[in-house]
Design a protein around this motif. Structure first.
Motif, PDB file in Angstrom:
ATOM      1  N   HIS A   1      -5.378  -8.815   7.547  1.00 58.09           N
ATOM      2  CA  HIS A   1      -4.161  -9.084   8.287  1.00 58.09           C
ATOM      3  C   HIS A   1      -4.387 -10.466   8.895  1.00 58.09           C
ATOM      4  O   HIS A   1      -5.140 -10.525   9.766  1.00 58.09           O
ATOM      5  CB  HIS A   1      -3.920  -7.858   9.287  1.00 58.09           C
ATOM      6  CG  HIS A   1      -3.338  -6.623   8.448  1.00 58.09           C
ATOM      7  ND1 HIS A   1      -4.327  -5.653   7.917  1.00 58.09           N
ATOM      8  CD2 HIS A   1      -2.164  -6.222   8.645  1.00 58.09           C
ATOM      9  CE1 HIS A   1      -3.628  -4.833   7.205  1.00 58.09           C
ATOM     10  NE2 HIS A   1      -2.191  -5.194   7.840  1.00 58.09           N
TER      11      HIS A   1
ATOM     12  N   HIS B   1       0.744  -1.260   0.118  1.00 62.74           N
ATOM     13  CA  HIS B   1       0.121   0.099  -0.050  1.00 62.74           C
ATOM     14  C   HIS B   1       0.799   1.112  -0.024  1.00 62.74           C
ATOM     15  O   HIS B   1       0.284   2.455  -0.259  1.00 62.74           O
ATOM     16  CB  HIS B   1      -0.915  -0.093   1.290  1.00 62.74           C
ATOM     17  CG  HIS B   1      -0.153  -0.475   2.302  1.00 62.74           C
ATOM     18  ND1 HIS B   1       0.595   0.420   3.254  1.00 62.74           N
ATOM     19  CD2 HIS B   1      -0.126  -1.744   3.311  1.00 62.74           C
ATOM     20  CE1 HIS B   1       0.866  -0.319   4.235  1.00 62.74           C
ATOM     21  NE2 HIS B   1       0.500  -1.532   4.090  1.00 62.74           N
TER      22      HIS B   1
ATOM     23  N   ALA C   1      -4.726   1.526  -2.404  1.00 61.54           N
ATOM     24  CA  ALA C   1      -5.103   1.050  -1.031  1.00 61.54           C
ATOM     25  C   ALA C   1      -5.433   2.167  -0.127  1.00 61.54           C
ATOM     26  O   ALA C   1      -4.698   2.950   0.207  1.00 61.54           O
ATOM     27  CB  ALA C   1      -3.845   0.157  -0.531  1.00 61.54           C
TER      28      ALA C   1
ATOM     29  N   TYR D   1      -5.717   2.515   2.913  1.00 59.73           N
ATOM     30  CA  TYR D   1      -5.122   2.129   4.173  1.00 59.73           C
ATOM     31  C   TYR D   1      -4.875   3.234   5.413  1.00 59.73           C
ATOM     32  O   TYR D   1      -4.337   4.155   4.941  1.00 59.73           O
ATOM     33  CB  TYR D   1      -3.651   1.242   3.943  1.00 59.73           C
ATOM     34  CG  TYR D   1      -2.944   0.856   5.319  1.00 59.73           C
ATOM     35  CD1 TYR D   1      -3.712  -0.456   5.897  1.00 59.73           C
ATOM     36  CD2 TYR D   1      -1.974   1.105   5.645  1.00 59.73           C
ATOM     37  CE1 TYR D   1      -3.012  -0.982   7.055  1.00 59.73           C
ATOM     38  CE2 TYR D   1      -1.281   0.645   6.630  1.00 59.73           C
ATOM     39  CZ  TYR D   1      -1.967  -0.391   7.381  1.00 59.73           C
ATOM     40  OH  TYR D   1      -1.242  -1.206   8.309  1.00 59.73           O
ATOM     41  N   LYS D   2      -5.346   2.970   6.388  1.00 61.58           N
ATOM     42  CA  LYS D   2      -5.223   3.943   7.748  1.00 61.58           C
ATOM     43  C   LYS D   2      -5.603   5.455   7.315  1.00 61.58           C
ATOM     44  O   LYS D   2      -6.823   5.391   6.753  1.00 61.58           O
ATOM     45  CB  LYS D   2      -3.762   4.031   8.138  1.00 61.58           C
ATOM     46  CG  LYS D   2      -3.200   2.504   8.723  1.00 61.58           C
ATOM     47  CD  LYS D   2      -2.033   2.750   9.614  1.00 61.58           C
ATOM     48  CE  LYS D   2      -1.555   1.682  10.503  1.00 61.58           C
ATOM     49  NZ  LYS D   2      -0.502   1.661  11.183  1.00 61.58           N
TER      50      LYS D   2
ATOM     51  N   TYR E   1      -7.740  -5.545   1.840  1.00 62.60           N
ATOM     52  CA  TYR E   1      -6.475  -5.900   2.512  1.00 62.60           C
ATOM     53  C   TYR E   1      -6.659  -6.271   3.819  1.00 62.60           C
ATOM     54  O   TYR E   1      -7.122  -5.687   4.697  1.00 62.60           O
ATOM     55  CB  TYR E   1      -5.525  -4.561   2.283  1.00 62.60           C
ATOM     56  CG  TYR E   1      -4.278  -4.765   2.991  1.00 62.60           C
ATOM     57  CD1 TYR E   1      -3.624  -6.111   2.869  1.00 62.60           C
ATOM     58  CD2 TYR E   1      -3.755  -3.728   3.645  1.00 62.60           C
ATOM     59  CE1 TYR E   1      -2.174  -5.880   3.564  1.00 62.60           C
ATOM     60  CE2 TYR E   1      -2.342  -3.799   4.264  1.00 62.60           C
ATOM     61  CZ  TYR E   1      -1.774  -4.797   4.453  1.00 62.60           C
ATOM     62  OH  TYR E   1      -0.522  -5.120   5.052  1.00 62.60           O
TER      63      TYR E   1
ATOM     64  N   SER F   1      -9.395  -1.646   3.836  1.00 55.98           N
ATOM     65  CA  SER F   1      -8.690  -2.516   4.742  1.00 55.98           C
ATOM     66  C   SER F   1      -9.339  -2.691   5.998  1.00 55.98           C
ATOM     67  O   SER F   1     -10.420  -2.216   6.633  1.00 55.98           O
ATOM     68  CB  SER F   1      -7.241  -1.923   5.120  1.00 55.98           C
ATOM     69  OG  SER F   1      -6.517  -2.251   5.997  1.00 55.98           O
TER      70      SER F   1
ATOM     71  N   TYR G   1       0.858  -8.403  12.168  1.00 55.54           N
ATOM     72  CA  TYR G   1       0.612  -6.861  12.205  1.00 55.54           C
ATOM     73  C   TYR G   1       1.846  -6.601  13.156  1.00 55.54           C
ATOM     74  O   TYR G   1       2.171  -7.184  14.085  1.00 55.54           O
ATOM     75  CB  TYR G   1      -0.524  -6.528  12.713  1.00 55.54           C
ATOM     76  CG  TYR G   1      -0.315  -5.091  12.616  1.00 55.54           C
ATOM     77  CD1 TYR G   1      -0.313  -4.089  11.675  1.00 55.54           C
ATOM     78  CD2 TYR G   1      -0.850  -4.121  13.960  1.00 55.54           C
ATOM     79  CE1 TYR G   1      -0.269  -2.788  11.668  1.00 55.54           C
ATOM     80  CE2 TYR G   1      -0.924  -2.860  13.852  1.00 55.54           C
ATOM     81  CZ  TYR G   1      -0.753  -1.971  12.848  1.00 55.54           C
ATOM     82  OH  TYR G   1      -0.792  -0.404  12.840  1.00 55.54           O
TER      83      TYR G   1
ATOM     84  N   ASN H   1      -6.220  -3.866  11.117  1.00 59.70           N
ATOM     85  CA  ASN H   1      -4.888  -4.756  11.296  1.00 59.70           C
ATOM     86  C   ASN H   1      -4.964  -5.788  12.015  1.00 59.70           C
ATOM     87  O   ASN H   1      -4.361  -6.594  12.294  1.00 59.70           O
ATOM     88  CB  ASN H   1      -3.716  -3.607  11.623  1.00 59.70           C
ATOM     89  CG  ASN H   1      -3.411  -2.404  10.871  1.00 59.70           C
ATOM     90  OD1 ASN H   1      -2.967  -2.836   9.686  1.00 59.70           O
ATOM     91  ND2 ASN H   1      -3.531  -1.422  11.125  1.00 59.70           N
TER      92      ASN H   1
ATOM     93  N   GLN I   1      -7.784   6.144   3.935  1.00 62.35           N
ATOM     94  CA  GLN I   1      -9.103   6.209   4.250  1.00 62.35           C
ATOM     95  C   GLN I   1      -9.719   7.415   4.645  1.00 62.35           C
ATOM     96  O   GLN I   1     -10.952   7.482   4.135  1.00 62.35           O
ATOM     97  CB  GLN I   1      -9.629   4.859   4.980  1.00 62.35           C
ATOM     98  CG  GLN I   1     -11.137   4.587   5.056  1.00 62.35           C
ATOM     99  CD  GLN I   1     -11.480   3.691   6.364  1.00 62.35           C
ATOM    100  OE1 GLN I   1     -11.154   2.374   6.082  1.00 62.35           O
ATOM    101  NE2 GLN I   1     -12.169   4.178   7.302  1.00 62.35           N
TER     102      GLN I   1
END
Length: 874
Positions: free
Chosen positions: A430, A274, A379, A381-382, A428, A403, A433, A406, A385
């Motif tokens: 997990h 990502h 992506a 991600y974190k 995505y 995602s 992590y 995590n 988003q």
């Protein structure tokens, strides 16, 4: 081959012919009661002689790779070498397996023209295949098994599907799973077609230091093509097609250029994680300064020209295959901070939109085609988003990759009201992590039931373009990874019944049918126990002890858990004693080591807790537990050393992860035994007198009624929803879900509820506490709702609102999230007013989707402090 399909249907309860194609199947012909008719079946192996394998002279490299491996698989099963025939050379006689791609195989195209094969339903399809027994396919051949793919990976998957069905596990190399010898294997007459429902399916090698990296250096000289050939084969055997390579300090295409060439040759689609856009590894940014691509600031405003030059190099490398062709890839676009960090605070969505626009210009310029013709993924991600939530615009052909947090809870999913997107959506996920509230990298701590619930929800909400999971070092995630890719192949077939049967089916394929049910139960119990709290989050203070009484020591909840681990380890050893010697290496890796290692870790911390409790009272029984701690610490090292020595040291270094005595979120620098205290003399006689006596933990007090969610009295279905029990999901007996998932919210008036009849022994003000499996509001609203009522009273709405942002305790929602992922549960209480002793009915109302009930406690006295209530005693 309809006979084989019907037997597979028995495994999972799915009706469609190809429903469970990635779940392990019974061996063809293994059961004489269901053996194929030899008059019409294809003799894949006859009297220990395998069929020949035929491919076209100009077959695609991926077809050539799989044909070579399939010939080796036939040798593994039969004990005799299988002939691999190139279409341009060699005489074809006797039984033969023909492997090819529709429209690219002269042999198969002739069979289609002759009416021997119907293939119209394959044309233009993605990764579809047909397996069909054909009579008189060519002179000198009475019968053939033809595997035809709609494309090259279709042919690959159709071939590896047969390998798995004859007993060659996808993990035959990566977990030393033995192959059972057979003198005769018959393929039933008929035809079987299959294809995936999720387009890109794969995994991400991540957090690979020190384990995978150290192992690869010893075994192969580094993380290089010699290692990746085994990774690519594993992925393809599980019918996956997409890989994010190892990345910390590594650069897949730069460290060993042969890796990229090999991936494409075998049929693997490569991507990057990502925060590694445009097929450039993060490590490359800090290399090759002498070539004009310097590191500098990873800042588009300050260093945009250099970044564009860097990214262009990634796309140029993708096109280096020549002839206008490119290495099979999905290009990650977007940008995060250097080293997988968030970008600068206050970064505007406009900047990210500009970055992607410039990246797409590069893609179009280098490929000579519109950017929309190159697969791309963004992506979310974190913090990315958050930009999306605030209106960031994404080109329609780019796949949006949502995602989880995590820790296994998906954060966001497509809004059902949103218009369709050409690029679609993905997930995505997990299994491993590095981050808050604490790293978890050592062992598999994932429940397949939880994975299923979240990924089934994702699929029902339209996320079917990409499924990729972070697996850390690959090992020891063998079990959940196989499940993840099985579900990705056909999410519709992975019904609750198929999930419940998967452990037994997996154990059958891995260790044979004799102990399959017992092994399936062990791996299921292990997964549930270890998911209660991940090992890195456990210490001597994790669970409450009972107390020191005149009659002895009450182990409390901690003692109950240790007893459960002891019992599980004993069952594991009982099964081990029944296995053949050739099965024990695989059993150690997949079953014995994780069970024994975590059981040992619990005993070490339990001993530490008692040592410190008793030492604080100057009680010499503390010394008994000091010995226990030291013994457990030594055994931890011995278990690891044994893992590293099995099969001639094949896996040396793979279990080198530090996993005890954490004090912050990150790894300790080395394995350290918890500190202990000794009291007084330590002579043999003193030790004899110091032996502790344990007493039973008291039962739940009157005034508390604890119910497992599946123990309902009545289930009220409605609005197309049906209450479904998911055994083992959560901490104890299982959980309840209103299915199908992904449906809109309901109201109390719709009547979708669970009813629990209870008898209360003590009158008083009542509190109902709902214990939920952690989930997040995937719409990004104010949390998800569930309702509670008693005796026909008003429905009280309870809202779960967790904020998965690292466990920052300055924010109540964030703190609750950290507690929830640590304890694998969410507790929500609601007052129900004063009630009388006697019989009552509690109703739990389905309001929002993705609310998963695992336990219900009704109390008219204060509830004990244990987070989710005492676990059941053994």
């Amino acid at each position: 081959m309809s006979h084989a399909v019907s037997r597979r249907t028995l495994m999972g309860g799915a009706a469609c012919g190809a429903a469970l194609a990635t779940l392990p199947a019974p061996l063809f012909g293994a059961d004489p009661r269901t053996a194929p008719d030899p008059r019409t079946a294809f003799p894949l192996i006859a009297k220990a002689i395998p069929a020949a394998v035929l491919i076209d002279a100009d077959a695609d490299s991926a077809v050539r790779h799989v044909a070579t491996n399939f010939a080796k698989d036939l040798e593994r099963v039969s004990g005799a070498s299988a002939r691999l025939i190139d279409g341009a050379s060699g005489v074809v006689q006797g039984p033969v397996v023909i492997i090819g791609v529709l429209g690219h195989s002269a042999v198969i195209d002739r069979l289609i023209a002759a009416g021997k094969i119907a293939a119209a339903d394959l044309r233009g399809e993605w990764e579809a295949f047909r397996q069909i027994v054909v009579d008189d396919p060519m002179p000198g051949v009475a019968r053939a098994l033809v595997i035809v793919g709609s494309d090259r990976r279709g042919a690959v998957f159709g071939t590896y599907d047969v390998s798995e069905r004859i007993g060659v596990s996808p993990w035959h190399w990566f977990a030393d799973v033995p192959v059972r010898r057979q003198r005769d294997v018959l393929i039933p007459a008929g035809s079987r077609r299959d294809q995936p429902k999720v387009r890109y399916r794969g995994f991400f090698i991540n957090d690979e230091d020190p384990c995978l990296s150290g192992w690869a250096k010893k075994a192969f000289g580094g993380v290089n093509a010699a290692m990746y050939v085994h990774v690519f084969e594993l992925l393809l055997r599980m019918k996956g097609n997409y890989l994010w390579p190892a990345m910390w300090g590594k650069a897949f295409a730069d460290d060993d250029p042969k890796s990229m060439v090999l991936a494409d040759a075998m049929g693997v689609v490569m991507g990057n994680s990502h925060h590694e856009p445009m097929l450039r590894a993060q490590a490359e940014w800090h290399r090759h300064a002498d070539q004009g691509v310097t590191g500098g600031a990873w800042d588009y405003d300050k260093n945009g020209a250099n970044l564009r030059k860097f990214w262009r190099g990634g796309i140029e490398r993708m096109m280096a295959k020549g002839g206008g062709r490119h290495y099979d890839s999905v290009v990650t676009v977007g940008m995060r901070g250097d080293g997988d960090e968030a970008m600068a605070e206050g970064t505007a969505t406009g900047l990210l939109e500009r970055v992607v626009a410039e990246q797409r210009k590069i893609i179009a310029d280098v490929t000579g085609k519109p950017a929309s013709e190159t697969p791309q993924v963004w992506a979310l991600y974190k913090e990315v988003q958050d930009y999306y939530d605030h209106g960031m615009k994404v080109p329609d052909d780019v796949t949006l990759l949502f995602s989880d947090d995590n820790w296994g809870q998906i954060r966001r999913l497509p809004d059902p009201a949103a218009p369709p997107r050409k690029g679609g959506y993905g997930i995505y996920y997990h299994f491993d992590y590095v981050g808050a509230p604490r790293n978890y990298k050592w062992l598999n701590t994932n429940q397949i039931e939880k994975t299923w619930q979240q990924m089934d929800l994702a699929y029902r909400r339209g996320a079917a373009q990409i499924w990729i999971v972070n697996v850390g070092d690959i090992k020891p995630m063998e079990y959940p990874l196989g499940f993840f890719l099985a579900q990705a192949w056909n999410p519709d077939a992975m019904t609750p019944a198929a999930v419940a049967d998967y452990p037994r089916a997996w154990a059958t394929a891995t260790f044979g049918p004799e102990q399959a049910r017992a092994i399936g139960e062990i791996v299921t119990q292990y997964s549930q126990y270890v998911a209660r709290r991940k090992p890195e989050l456990i210490d001597q203070d994790s669970f409450p002890l009972g107390g020191v009484t005149p009659k002895g020591l009450d182990g409390g909840e901690f003692g109950t858990m240790v007893a459960q681990w002891d019992a599980l380890e004993a069952r594991m050893l009982t099964v081990r004693a029944t296995l053949r010697p050739d099965q024990r290496d695989a059993y150690y890796q997949l079953i014995e080591f994780p069970v024994a290692a975590v059981a040992n870790l619990y005993r070490m911390y339990y001993g530490t807790a008692w040592n410190r409790r008793l030492a604080s009272k100057n009680d010499a029984r503390a010394n008994y537990f000091a010995d226990q701690v030291e013994t457990a610490f030594r055994r931890d090292g011995e278990l690891t050393q044994r893992y590293h020595s099995i099969n001639g040291g094949k896996w040396d270094g793979m279990m080198g992860q530090v996993h005890m005595s954490y004090v912050i979120w990150n790894d300790p620098t080395k394995q350290t035994m918890p500190s202990i205290v000794r009291i007084g003399a330590d002579t043999p006689e003193a030790k004899r007198r110091q032996q502790p006596v344990f007493v039973p933990t008291p039962a739940t007090q009157a005034g508390i009624v604890a119910l497992e969610a599946p123990a309902f009295s009545r289930a009220r279905d409605g609005k197309g929803l049906r209450w479904t029990t998911i055994p083992h999901l959560g901490r104890t007996a299982g959980a309840m879900i209103a299915m199908p998932q992904g449906r809109p919210a309901t109201r109390a008036e719709d009547g979708v509820c669970l009813e629990y009849d209870v008898t209360v022994a003590k009158a008083g003000p009542a509190t109902a506490t709902l214990y939920l499996v952690p989930t997040l509001d995937t719409f990004g609203h104010e949390g998800s709702r569930i309702g509670v009522s008693i005796d026909g009273g008003a429905v009280q709405v309870v809202r779960a609102a967790l904020e998965p942002t690292g466990g920052d305790t300055d924010n109540a929602g964030k703190a609750r999230w950290a507690d929830a992922v640590r304890d694998n549960g969410v507790a929500m209480s609601v007052g129900l007013g004063s009630i009388a002793a006697g019989r009552h009915t509690i109703k739990i109302w389905r309001l929002d989707d993705n609310m998963v009930l695992q336990k219900l406690v009704l109390a008219t006295i204060p509830v004990p402090p244990s987070y989710l209530g005492p676990v059941p005693a053994v």
